[in-house]
Design a protein around this motif. Structure first.
Motif, PDB file in Angstrom:
ATOM      1  N   GLU A 113       0.835  -1.201   0.000  1.00 26.21           N
ATOM      2  CA  GLU A 113       0.000   0.000   0.000  1.00 26.21           C
ATOM      3  C   GLU A 113       0.865   1.244   0.000  1.00 26.21           C
ATOM      4  O   GLU A 113       0.503   2.263  -0.568  1.00 26.21           O
ATOM      5  N   ASN A 114       1.996   1.176   0.634  1.00 27.94           N
ATOM      6  CA  ASN A 114       2.885   2.319   0.719  1.00 27.94           C
ATOM      7  C   ASN A 114       4.236   1.956   0.115  1.00 27.94           C
ATOM      8  O   ASN A 114       4.992   1.177   0.687  1.00 27.94           O
ATOM      9  N   GLY A 115       4.513   2.524  -1.060  1.00 30.11           N
ATOM     10  CA  GLY A 115       5.758   2.190  -1.743  1.00 30.11           C
ATOM     11  C   GLY A 115       7.004   2.672  -1.023  1.00 30.11           C
ATOM     12  O   GLY A 115       8.116   2.287  -1.364  1.00 30.11           O
ATOM     13  N   ALA A 159      28.506 -16.004   7.211  1.00 28.51           N
ATOM     14  CA  ALA A 159      27.180 -15.434   7.008  1.00 28.51           C
ATOM     15  C   ALA A 159      26.303 -16.403   6.224  1.00 28.51           C
ATOM     16  O   ALA A 159      26.757 -17.083   5.321  1.00 28.51           O
ATOM     17  N   GLU A 160      25.038 -16.445   6.597  1.00 30.17           N
ATOM     18  CA  GLU A 160      24.074 -17.309   5.935  1.00 30.17           C
ATOM     19  C   GLU A 160      23.453 -16.574   4.754  1.00 30.17           C
ATOM     20  O   GLU A 160      23.487 -15.347   4.699  1.00 30.17           O
ATOM     21  N   GLY A 161      22.856 -17.325   3.850  1.00 29.54           N
ATOM     22  CA  GLY A 161      22.226 -16.702   2.690  1.00 29.54           C
ATOM     23  C   GLY A 161      20.875 -16.120   3.011  1.00 29.54           C
ATOM     24  O   GLY A 161      19.846 -16.579   2.519  1.00 29.54           O
ATOM     25  N   TYR A 162      20.880 -15.106   3.847  1.00 29.48           N
ATOM     26  CA  TYR A 162      19.618 -14.469   4.224  1.00 29.48           C
ATOM     27  C   TYR A 162      19.847 -12.991   4.517  1.00 29.48           C
ATOM     28  O   TYR A 162      20.753 -12.656   5.282  1.00 29.48           O
ATOM     29  N   VAL A 163      19.076 -12.133   3.891  1.00 27.74           N
ATOM     30  CA  VAL A 163      19.054 -10.725   4.295  1.00 27.74           C
ATOM     31  C   VAL A 163      17.621 -10.221   4.236  1.00 27.74           C
ATOM     32  O   VAL A 163      16.800 -10.724   3.473  1.00 27.74           O
ATOM     33  N   SER A 164      17.353  -9.251   5.065  1.00 26.31           N
ATOM     34  CA  SER A 164      16.032  -8.671   5.099  1.00 26.31           C
ATOM     35  C   SER A 164      16.172  -7.175   5.312  1.00 26.31           C
ATOM     36  O   SER A 164      16.986  -6.732   6.115  1.00 26.31           O
ATOM     37  N   THR A 165      15.395  -6.403   4.559  1.00 21.38           N
ATOM     38  CA  THR A 165      15.421  -4.954   4.750  1.00 21.38           C
ATOM     39  C   THR A 165      14.119  -4.371   4.214  1.00 21.38           C
ATOM     40  O   THR A 165      13.196  -5.117   3.874  1.00 21.38           O
ATOM     41  N   ARG A 166      14.038  -3.066   4.191  1.00 18.29           N
ATOM     42  CA  ARG A 166      12.837  -2.407   3.653  1.00 18.29           C
ATOM     43  C   ARG A 166      13.270  -1.423   2.581  1.00 18.29           C
ATOM     44  O   ARG A 166      14.218  -0.674   2.783  1.00 18.29           O
ATOM     45  N   ILE A 167      12.578  -1.451   1.451  1.00 16.18           N
ATOM     46  CA  ILE A 167      12.993  -0.590   0.342  1.00 16.18           C
ATOM     47  C   ILE A 167      11.848   0.312  -0.127  1.00 16.18           C
ATOM     48  O   ILE A 167      10.691   0.087   0.210  1.00 16.18           O
ATOM     49  N   LYS A 168      12.236   1.327  -0.930  1.00 16.48           N
ATOM     50  CA  LYS A 168      11.246   2.216  -1.535  1.00 16.48           C
ATOM     51  C   LYS A 168      11.011   1.767  -2.972  1.00 16.48           C
ATOM     52  O   LYS A 168      11.959   1.414  -3.671  1.00 16.48           O
TER      53      LYS A 168
END
Lengths: 157, 103
Positions: A75-77, A115-124
């Motif tokens: 809903e919110n880019g 490091a494991e094959g995992y990343v998480s973040t928030r983008i525009k």
């Protein structure tokens, strides 16, 4: 007397040379990575040119092993949560790309030892587009994509 | 002022790091509603994370990472009590860092 000066001069230049060598060998610059922020990659206007600037290539193989977790409809880019999980071993980088953003490359994660094959973040995201995850492992590039529908863009004003 | 909140949790042999950074992440494309001028770009370019001084993850970010960025990743090889340091640098050269213990 002249010879004395010459000796000290030589000693001095040898010492300076040693420091210079240490710097160029990376011993005295633990933050070398900082200078390497790839502005060309982040300013690139297309996915291919961004990857060329970042990795030197955009030859990728689709992989269904990479999973991208992102909402079907955002809903919110301005805040689109994106997680990427990749099972490959020896992963070098995981990049997150919003295909139709003015500058598609949003983030690149260089993974270190352990490091494991995992990343998480928030983008525009400016508009509805595919989110592409590019995983570089063992010298090869793999990609996967997922469409996210954006109802309100998050890049312009 | 601390701009970073971080948690590093050990489960089995895997440590999950979650971090939240306070930062405007201005893209340079948005106009200030009052003045009508563009707000200059101001965003984090690099985030480093090191365990006991050894780098485990470096994130390179563009302006399209959301305001007040959230970041999570996992790695192996940490013990409870190990020191995890996270630091960021933005395009204006501002920076901050925080240390936490793996728990």
């Amino acid at each position: 007397m002249i010879n004395m000066k010459r000796r000290t001069f030589l000693k001095g230049s040898v010492a300076a040379g040693a420091v210079g060598a240490a710097v160029s060998a990376g011993l005295l610059t633990p933050r070398v990575v900082l200078a390497a922020w790839p502005s060309a990659a982040f300013e690139a206007k297309s996915v291919d040119s961004a990857l060329d600037a970042l990795m030197g290539s955009h030859a990728m193989e689709n992989s269904d092993k990479i999973s991208i977790r992102a909402p079907d409809i955002a809903e919110n880019g301005a805040v689109v949560p994106v997680s990427v999980t990749a099972p490959m071993s020896g992963i070098d980088t995981i990049s997150i790309i919003a295909e139709k953003n003015a500058a598609p490359l949003t983030a690149a994660f260089k993974l270190g030892k352990g490091a494991e094959g995992y990343v998480s973040t928030r983008i525009k995201m400016g508009k509805t587009s595919n989110v592409i995850a590019v995983v570089k492992a063992g010298g090869k590039m793999y990609s996967a994509s997922k469409e996210v529908k954006v109802t309100i863009g998050g890049c312009g004003g | 002022m601390a701009t970073i909140k971080i948690r590093a949790k050990l489960q089995g042999d895997e440590t999950t790091v979650k971090a939240l950074i306070q930062h405007p992440m201005d893209t340079g494309q948005v106009k200030d509603k009052k003045t009508g001028k563009l707000i200059p770009a101001h965003f984090i370019q690099e985030v480093n994370c090191a365990l006991n001084g050894n780098n485990v993850m470096t994130a390179l970010w563009g302006p399209a990472v959301s305001k007040n960025p959230y970041l999570s990743f996992k790695f192996k090889g940490a013990k409870a009590g190990d020191t995890l340091k996270l630091s960021w640098v933005d395009n204006k050269g501002e920076s901050d860092s925080i240390e936490t213990q793996v728990s």
